[in-house]
Motif scaffolding. Structure first.
Motif, PDB file in Angstrom:
ATOM      1  N   VAL A 131       0.874  -1.173   0.000  1.00  0.00           N
ATOM      2  CA  VAL A 131       0.000   0.000   0.000  1.00  0.00           C
ATOM      3  C   VAL A 131       0.911   1.221   0.000  1.00  0.00           C
ATOM      4  CG1 VAL A 131      -1.737   1.312   1.285  1.00  0.00           C
ATOM      5  CG2 VAL A 131      -1.796  -1.197   1.288  1.00  0.00           C
ATOM      6  N   TYR A 132       0.679   2.088  -0.960  1.00  0.00           N
ATOM      7  CA  TYR A 132       1.486   3.294  -1.087  1.00  0.00           C
ATOM      8  C   TYR A 132       0.683   4.509  -0.657  1.00  0.00           C
ATOM      9  CZ  TYR A 132       4.736   0.448  -3.731  1.00  0.00           C
ATOM     10  OH  TYR A 132       5.624  -0.515  -4.100  1.00  0.00           O
ATOM     11  N   GLU A 133       1.344   5.427   0.029  1.00  0.00           N
ATOM     12  CA  GLU A 133       0.764   6.718   0.380  1.00  0.00           C
ATOM     13  C   GLU A 133       1.750   7.773  -0.080  1.00  0.00           C
ATOM     14  OE1 GLU A 133      -0.073   6.556   4.577  1.00  0.00           O
ATOM     15  OE2 GLU A 133      -1.622   5.023   4.303  1.00  0.00           O
ATOM     16  N   ASN A 134       1.279   8.692  -0.927  1.00  0.00           N
ATOM     17  CA  ASN A 134       2.143   9.726  -1.507  1.00  0.00           C
ATOM     18  C   ASN A 134       3.370   9.122  -2.174  1.00  0.00           C
ATOM     19  OD1 ASN A 134       0.387  11.737  -0.507  1.00  0.00           O
ATOM     20  ND2 ASN A 134       1.422  11.654   1.483  1.00  0.00           N
ATOM     21  N   GLU A 135       3.131   8.044  -2.913  1.00  0.00           N
ATOM     22  CA  GLU A 135       4.169   7.329  -3.662  1.00  0.00           C
ATOM     23  C   GLU A 135       5.250   6.695  -2.800  1.00  0.00           C
ATOM     24  OE1 GLU A 135       5.528   9.279  -7.223  1.00  0.00           O
ATOM     25  OE2 GLU A 135       3.643  10.397  -7.379  1.00  0.00           O
ATOM     26  N   GLU A 136       4.994   6.591  -1.503  1.00  0.00           N
ATOM     27  CA  GLU A 136       5.909   5.931  -0.565  1.00  0.00           C
ATOM     28  C   GLU A 136       5.234   4.667  -0.049  1.00  0.00           C
ATOM     29  OE1 GLU A 136       9.025   6.900   0.731  1.00  0.00           O
ATOM     30  OE2 GLU A 136       9.075   8.456  -0.809  1.00  0.00           O
ATOM     31  N   LEU A 137       6.015   3.593   0.081  1.00  0.00           N
ATOM     32  CA  LEU A 137       5.485   2.353   0.644  1.00  0.00           C
ATOM     33  C   LEU A 137       5.139   2.576   2.110  1.00  0.00           C
ATOM     34  CD1 LEU A 137       4.872  -0.672   0.424  1.00  0.00           C
ATOM     35  CD2 LEU A 137       7.270  -1.103   0.981  1.00  0.00           C
ATOM     36  N   ALA A 138       3.863   2.415   2.457  1.00  0.00           N
ATOM     37  CA  ALA A 138       3.409   2.657   3.826  1.00  0.00           C
ATOM     38  C   ALA A 138       3.277   1.365   4.617  1.00  0.00           C
ATOM     39  CB  ALA A 138       2.075   3.392   3.810  1.00  0.00           C
ATOM     40  N   ARG A 139       2.747   0.315   3.960  1.00  0.00           N
ATOM     41  CA  ARG A 139       2.492  -0.948   4.654  1.00  0.00           C
ATOM     42  C   ARG A 139       2.095  -1.992   3.621  1.00  0.00           C
ATOM     43  NH1 ARG A 139      -1.728   2.282   4.903  1.00  0.00           N
ATOM     44  NH2 ARG A 139      -3.790   1.505   4.347  1.00  0.00           N
ATOM     45  N   TYR A 140       1.828  -3.180   4.116  1.00  0.00           N
ATOM     46  CA  TYR A 140       1.300  -4.254   3.282  1.00  0.00           C
ATOM     47  C   TYR A 140      -0.056  -4.680   3.837  1.00  0.00           C
ATOM     48  CZ  TYR A 140       5.748  -4.944   0.932  1.00  0.00           C
ATOM     49  OH  TYR A 140       6.871  -4.776   0.172  1.00  0.00           O
ATOM     50  N   ASN A 141      -1.020  -4.867   2.964  1.00  0.00           N
ATOM     51  CA  ASN A 141      -2.282  -5.482   3.361  1.00  0.00           C
ATOM     52  C   ASN A 141      -2.155  -6.983   3.139  1.00  0.00           C
ATOM     53  OD1 ASN A 141      -3.655  -3.169   4.151  1.00  0.00           O
ATOM     54  ND2 ASN A 141      -4.499  -2.812   2.115  1.00  0.00           N
ATOM     55  N   ILE A 142      -2.583  -7.740   4.128  1.00  0.00           N
ATOM     56  CA  ILE A 142      -2.494  -9.198   4.050  1.00  0.00           C
ATOM     57  C   ILE A 142      -3.867  -9.757   3.713  1.00  0.00           C
ATOM     58  CG2 ILE A 142      -1.978 -11.314   5.328  1.00  0.00           C
ATOM     59  CD1 ILE A 142       0.008  -9.660   6.974  1.00  0.00           C
ATOM     60  N   PHE A 143      -3.872 -10.717   2.792  1.00  0.00           N
ATOM     61  CA  PHE A 143      -5.096 -11.388   2.371  1.00  0.00           C
ATOM     62  C   PHE A 143      -4.949 -12.879   2.619  1.00  0.00           C
ATOM     63  CE2 PHE A 143      -4.800  -7.537  -0.034  1.00  0.00           C
ATOM     64  CZ  PHE A 143      -6.095  -7.069  -0.133  1.00  0.00           C
ATOM     65  N   LYS A 144      -6.049 -13.503   2.998  1.00  0.00           N
ATOM     66  CA  LYS A 144      -6.060 -14.967   3.052  1.00  0.00           C
ATOM     67  C   LYS A 144      -6.979 -15.431   1.927  1.00  0.00           C
ATOM     68  CE  LYS A 144      -9.467 -15.047   6.739  1.00  0.00           C
ATOM     69  NZ  LYS A 144      -9.778 -15.492   8.085  1.00  0.00           N
ATOM     70  N   ALA A 145      -6.721 -16.633   1.444  1.00  0.00           N
ATOM     71  CA  ALA A 145      -7.497 -17.177   0.332  1.00  0.00           C
ATOM     72  C   ALA A 145      -7.416 -18.694   0.366  1.00  0.00           C
ATOM     73  CB  ALA A 145      -6.956 -16.642  -0.996  1.00  0.00           C
ATOM     74  N   ARG A 146      -8.165 -19.320  -0.545  1.00  0.00           N
ATOM     75  CA  ARG A 146      -8.143 -20.782  -0.682  1.00  0.00           C
ATOM     76  C   ARG A 146      -7.769 -21.121  -2.118  1.00  0.00           C
ATOM     77  NH1 ARG A 146     -10.956 -23.771   3.739  1.00  0.00           N
ATOM     78  NH2 ARG A 146      -9.650 -25.310   2.785  1.00  0.00           N
ATOM     79  N   LEU A 147      -6.794 -21.990  -2.265  1.00  0.00           N
ATOM     80  CA  LEU A 147      -6.491 -22.542  -3.585  1.00  0.00           C
ATOM     81  C   LEU A 147      -7.441 -23.701  -3.814  1.00  0.00           C
ATOM     82  CD1 LEU A 147      -2.584 -22.803  -3.676  1.00  0.00           C
ATOM     83  CD2 LEU A 147      -4.036 -20.888  -4.357  1.00  0.00           C
ATOM     84  N   LEU A 148      -8.108 -23.713  -4.951  1.00  0.00           N
ATOM     85  CA  LEU A 148      -8.984 -24.816  -5.329  1.00  0.00           C
ATOM     86  C   LEU A 148      -8.229 -25.670  -6.343  1.00  0.00           C
ATOM     87  CD1 LEU A 148     -11.765 -26.177  -5.120  1.00  0.00           C
ATOM     88  CD2 LEU A 148     -12.507 -24.687  -7.003  1.00  0.00           C
ATOM     89  N   VAL A 149      -8.017 -26.928  -5.984  1.00  0.00           N
ATOM     90  CA  VAL A 149      -7.218 -27.851  -6.792  1.00  0.00           C
ATOM     91  C   VAL A 149      -8.080 -29.060  -7.122  1.00  0.00           C
ATOM     92  CG1 VAL A 149      -5.175 -29.350  -6.762  1.00  0.00           C
ATOM     93  CG2 VAL A 149      -5.073 -27.071  -5.716  1.00  0.00           C
TER      94      VAL A 149
END
Length: 180
Positions: A131-149
């Motif tokens: 996540v960028y704020e004013n073109e500077e890296l501010a943080r990371y958003n973490i996502f969880k998901a499921r792989l369907l195989v």
């Protein structure tokens, strides 16, 4: 295999792995260019990757690009979830590698009798987007998901889609607190 990817696997404070996607390839929350995502995914077709936890091999078949970009669940996605799914496409090898907690279910749909004759597996994965704020890296958003195989008639497992993408709201990660 697709080259020029800026992706790392990191470990969080709870010793769980997260795929850190450092570059946003598919920009825009409102209008993700799903045709570009489909073309990107086509670059993986024919490849295979190993799940670290179980040593299972997961293949990338020709169905992945279409299912990933054209499924009903994808069409219902909007905003940050759509952007997250599109950019998760850039980290398929690493997502497969860190997959955990397999859950098996029998195939129930006749249309999948061949490609999922031996059932379906769902694996948990986590990934982070910058996540960028004013073109500077501010943080990371973490996502969880499921792989369907799917477990096909030829006894191989194929990545079919990435589902149930949810942003973790408990604690966004500052880029200074990441360990590679």
């Amino acid at each position: 295999m697709i080259n020029d990817r800026n992706i790392n696997i990191i470990t969080d404070a709870d010793n769980q792995k997260i795929v850190l996607i450092n570059d946003i390839v598919f920009k825009g929350k409102r209008n993700v260019d799903w045709e570009s995502v489909k073309k990107y995914l086509a670059g993986y077709v024919g490849d295979f990757y190993q799940i670290e936890e179980s040593a299972d091999i997961v293949y990338i078949g020709s169905e992945l690009p279409e299912e990933f970009t054209e499924s009903e669940s994808r069409k219902a996605m909007m905003g940050a979830k759509a952007k997250a799914k599109a950019n998760a496409a850039t980290a398929i090898p690493e997502l497969i590698q860190i997959a955990t907690n397999p859950h098996y279910e029998e195939n129930k749909k006749e249309k999948h009798n061949q490609n999922a004759k031996n059932g379906w597996y769902r694996y948990d994965v986590r990934f982070a987007l910058p996540v960028y704020e004013n073109e500077e890296l501010a943080r990371y958003n973490i996502f969880k998901a499921r792989l369907l195989v799917n477990h096909a008639e030829n006894n191989k497992k194929y990545l079919y889609d990435i589902l149930a993408i949810k942003k973790e709201t408990s604690r966004p990660v500052s880029y200074t607190h990441l360990t590679l």
